[in-house]
Each structure stands twice: as structure tokens, then as C-alpha cells.
Design a protein around this motif. Structure first.
Motif, PDB file in Angstrom:
ATOM      1  N   UNK A   1     -13.862   6.076   7.702  1.00 24.30           N
ATOM      2  CA  UNK A   1     -12.154   6.171   7.739  1.00 24.30           C
ATOM      3  C   UNK A   1     -11.996   7.631   7.800  1.00 24.30           C
ATOM      4  N   UNK A   2     -13.058   8.493   7.396  1.00 25.31           N
ATOM      5  CA  UNK A   2     -12.763   9.991   7.910  1.00 25.31           C
ATOM      6  C   UNK A   2     -12.864  10.212   9.141  1.00 25.31           C
ATOM      7  N   UNK A   3     -13.698   9.615   9.735  1.00 22.76           N
ATOM      8  CA  UNK A   3     -14.056  10.071  11.315  1.00 22.76           C
ATOM      9  C   UNK A   3     -12.768   9.272  12.187  1.00 22.76           C
ATOM     10  N   UNK A   4     -12.339   8.173  11.868  1.00 22.25           N
ATOM     11  CA  UNK A   4     -11.114   7.537  12.472  1.00 22.25           C
ATOM     12  C   UNK A   4      -9.875   8.655  12.301  1.00 22.25           C
ATOM     13  N   UNK A   5      -9.603   9.045  11.104  1.00 24.26           N
ATOM     14  CA  UNK A   5      -8.681   9.748  10.773  1.00 24.26           C
ATOM     15  C   UNK A   5      -8.718  11.165  11.606  1.00 24.26           C
ATOM     16  N   UNK A  23       2.146  12.059   9.759  1.00 20.31           N
ATOM     17  CA  UNK A  23       1.144  11.266   9.320  1.00 20.31           C
ATOM     18  C   UNK A  23       0.655  10.851   7.954  1.00 20.31           C
ATOM     19  N   UNK A  24       0.886   9.541   8.016  1.00 23.27           N
ATOM     20  CA  UNK A  24       0.774   8.865   6.396  1.00 23.27           C
ATOM     21  C   UNK A  24      -0.623   8.049   6.194  1.00 23.27           C
ATOM     22  N   UNK A  25      -1.359   8.706   5.107  1.00 17.98           N
ATOM     23  CA  UNK A  25      -2.395   7.964   4.985  1.00 17.98           C
ATOM     24  C   UNK A  25      -2.392   7.175   3.612  1.00 17.98           C
ATOM     25  N   UNK A  26      -2.839   5.966   3.474  1.00 18.99           N
ATOM     26  CA  UNK A  26      -2.857   5.139   2.366  1.00 18.99           C
ATOM     27  C   UNK A  26      -3.787   3.891   2.594  1.00 18.99           C
ATOM     28  N   UNK A  27      -3.938   3.330   1.420  1.00 19.63           N
ATOM     29  CA  UNK A  27      -4.936   2.224   1.681  1.00 19.63           C
ATOM     30  C   UNK A  27      -4.427   0.871   0.769  1.00 19.63           C
ATOM     31  N   UNK A  28      -4.951  -0.010   0.959  1.00 20.26           N
ATOM     32  CA  UNK A  28      -4.794  -1.334   0.139  1.00 20.26           C
ATOM     33  C   UNK A  28      -4.905  -1.128  -1.373  1.00 20.26           C
ATOM     34  N   UNK A  47      -6.212   0.255 -12.337  1.00 19.21           N
ATOM     35  CA  UNK A  47      -7.391   0.153 -11.373  1.00 19.21           C
ATOM     36  C   UNK A  47      -6.764  -0.783  -9.969  1.00 19.21           C
ATOM     37  N   UNK A  48      -5.703  -1.450 -10.170  1.00 15.11           N
ATOM     38  CA  UNK A  48      -5.319  -2.137  -9.088  1.00 15.11           C
ATOM     39  C   UNK A  48      -4.034  -1.857  -8.352  1.00 15.11           C
ATOM     40  N   UNK A  49      -3.103  -1.270  -9.459  1.00 17.40           N
ATOM     41  CA  UNK A  49      -1.915  -0.857  -8.510  1.00 17.40           C
ATOM     42  C   UNK A  49      -1.818   0.547  -8.281  1.00 17.40           C
ATOM     43  N   UNK A  50      -2.710   1.413  -8.522  1.00 18.23           N
ATOM     44  CA  UNK A  50      -2.617   2.860  -8.073  1.00 18.23           C
ATOM     45  C   UNK A  50      -3.152   2.843  -6.545  1.00 18.23           C
ATOM     46  N   UNK A  51      -2.644   3.414  -5.727  1.00 18.89           N
ATOM     47  CA  UNK A  51      -3.486   3.643  -4.256  1.00 18.89           C
ATOM     48  C   UNK A  51      -3.143   4.964  -3.903  1.00 18.89           C
ATOM     49  N   UNK A  52      -4.184   5.583  -3.189  1.00 15.97           N
ATOM     50  CA  UNK A  52      -4.163   6.952  -2.415  1.00 15.97           C
ATOM     51  C   UNK A  52      -2.590   6.996  -1.511  1.00 15.97           C
ATOM     52  N   UNK A  53      -2.154   8.241  -1.497  1.00 15.24           N
ATOM     53  CA  UNK A  53      -1.045   8.503  -0.458  1.00 15.24           C
ATOM     54  C   UNK A  53      -1.105   9.869  -0.229  1.00 15.24           C
ATOM     55  N   UNK A  54      -1.362  10.274   1.154  1.00 17.41           N
ATOM     56  CA  UNK A  54      -1.554  11.530   1.613  1.00 17.41           C
ATOM     57  C   UNK A  54      -0.502  11.549   2.878  1.00 17.41           C
ATOM     58  N   UNK A  55       0.485  12.532   2.809  1.00 16.55           N
ATOM     59  CA  UNK A  55       1.546  12.587   3.609  1.00 16.55           C
ATOM     60  C   UNK A  55       1.220  14.096   4.344  1.00 16.55           C
ATOM     61  N   UNK A  56       1.265  14.041   5.934  1.00 18.12           N
ATOM     62  CA  UNK A  56       1.392  15.302   6.524  1.00 18.12           C
ATOM     63  C   UNK A  56       2.684  15.112   7.454  1.00 18.12           C
ATOM     64  N   UNK A  57       3.526  16.174   7.047  1.00 14.63           N
ATOM     65  CA  UNK A  57       4.873  16.242   7.648  1.00 14.63           C
ATOM     66  C   UNK A  57       5.077  17.582   8.208  1.00 14.63           C
ATOM     67  N   UNK A  67      -0.288  20.378  -1.681  1.00 13.37           N
ATOM     68  CA  UNK A  67      -0.084  20.231  -3.199  1.00 13.37           C
ATOM     69  C   UNK A  67      -0.201  19.022  -3.848  1.00 13.37           C
ATOM     70  N   UNK A  68      -0.283  18.523  -5.043  1.00 17.79           N
ATOM     71  CA  UNK A  68      -0.222  17.220  -5.677  1.00 17.79           C
ATOM     72  C   UNK A  68       1.340  17.035  -6.028  1.00 17.79           C
ATOM     73  N   UNK A  69       1.624  15.938  -6.253  1.00 20.15           N
ATOM     74  CA  UNK A  69       2.965  15.601  -6.741  1.00 20.15           C
ATOM     75  C   UNK A  69       2.746  14.239  -7.481  1.00 20.15           C
TER      76      UNK A  69
END
Length: 207
Positions: A1-5, A23-28, A47-57, A67-69
Motif C-alpha cells: 500500500x505504501x509503495x502504491x501510494x 488525494x484521499x486515503x482511506x480503507x475498508x 474495531x469495526x466502524x473506525x477507519x483511517x482517513x488522510x487528506x492531502x488538499x 495535524x490530527x482532527x
């Protein structure tokens, strides 16, 4: 995943559009591997409903970058966020919100923005697995299992792993009643008027 990004970012830079690309990064969502005595990924635990989210804008102010929000963002927000970046109005039936409201507070011609959500309604209504719905806030989470007609209440601040169900604790009875009422309000507001309540097979059992 890191290499693909990395490859995607490098290609965008190569094309000279990095500073004009969101660029938006998230997962299932995650799989329960025995947590809460359960397996699968359809239950309303963290454990099930939290997912990562990273936004480059590129529009993001420098002080916001890196920063974290901890604001509640949802998967239904992603479409409106992408449309907003492309200056396309979302359809009126869309239930999300442009996430850039969290880091571009003055973008709407300095108009006062609505406060960001401080709660959200979760629902898993499919028949194949035990159905559930929930009202989630920063401190409290109310869960309802419709087939079992069973409630749970968790204090997420003091019990982030959701190990101590407080539904029968007298000193949170007021909280339970308020969460139950608000859960029902959101269920009626969000689901379609003629839609049935969450369902599952009667043979499904929750311990």
C-alpha cells in the motif's frame, strides 16, 4: 500500500498537477478477530466502524497540514468532499458533508458555517448477519440489537475498548433514556419513511 501510494504521488507530481490535486486515503473497515467474542466486520464496535482517513488538499492552510482532527467524519462525506473540490454541487439527497469545512472555514464567502456533527447514526440492516444500529458520540455509544430487542451503553471516554456495558447501571439511567430517544429520532429521520426497521434472520443469535 505504501509503495502504491508513493507511485501515485510521484506520477501526479510528474504530470505537474500535484498542487492542483486532492488525494484521499482511506480503507475498508476492520475485521473483529475475537474481540467482544465476535468475528466479522458488521458489528457497531470501534474495531469495526473506525477507519483511517488522510487528506492531502493543496488548499489546506499550512497550520492545518500534518495535524490530527478528531471530528466525526463518515464515508458518506467523501463524495461531497470530492464534489466540493471540483466546484460541483452535491445532489440534494446526499447525506454527507464536505470535509474541507473542517480546514477551510472561510470558503463559503465568509458565511457562518453550521457546526460540525457531534454524533452519528450507524446501521447494519442486512438479513444475512445479526442486525444492529447505534448512536455514537465522543463519550457515549448506544447500541441496539433489534432481533434480540437488546440494548447496550458504553462510556467511550473511560472504556474505549467497550468492555463494560452500562445499560443496567442506575447512575447512567438518564443518559440511557436520552440516547435511546435520540437513536429513535435519527433512525426515523435518516431511513426512508416506508422502510422497515433493521432485520436479520430469527435463527441468528447474539450471546
Amino acid at each position: 500500500v505504501d509503495r502504491a501510494c508513493r507511485d501515485i504521488v510521484e506520477e501526479v507530481k510528474k504530470q505537474g498537477i500535484y498542487n492542483n490535486t486532492m488525494i484521499i486515503f482511506t480503507t475498508d473497515n476492520g475485521l473483529l478477530q475475537g474481540a467482544h467474542g465476535l468475528a466479522g466486520k458488521w458489528n457497531p464496535f470501534e474495531e469495526s466502524i473506525r477507519v483511517p482517513l488522510i487528506i492531502y488538499d493543496p488548499r489546506m492552510p499550512q497550520e492545518k497540514r500534518g495535524t490530527l482532527d478528531d471530528s466525526f467524519t463518515l464515508s458518506v462525506d467523501l463524495a461531497e468532499t470530492i464534489l466540493g473540490a471540483a466546484n460541483i454541487d452535491p445532489a440534494p439527497t446526499m447525506q454527507g458533508r464536505d470535509i474541507s469545512d473542517l480546514y477551510l472555514p472561510g470558503k463559503n464567502n465568509n458565511q457562518k458555517q453550521e457546526p460540525w456533527r457531534d454524533e452519528f447514526y450507524y446501521e447494519f440492516p442486512l438479513r444475512e448477519f445479526p442486525s444492529s444500529s447505534a448512536l455514537v458520540r465522543k463519550k457515549w455509544k448506544y447500541i441496539y440489537w433489534p432481533v434480540q430487542d437488546y440494548e447496550q451503553l458504553f462510556d467511550l471516554e473511560n472504556d474505549p475498548f467497550e468492555l463494560n456495558d452500562l445499560r443496567n447501571t442506575s447512575d447512567v439511567e438518564t443518559v440511557l433514556k436520552e440516547m435511546r430517544t435520540r437513536h429513535a429520532e435519527l433512525q426515523d429521520e435518516i431511513t426512508e419513511p416506508n422502510r422497515t426497521k433493521p432485520r436479520c434472520n430469527k435463527k441468528d443469535k447474539f450471546p
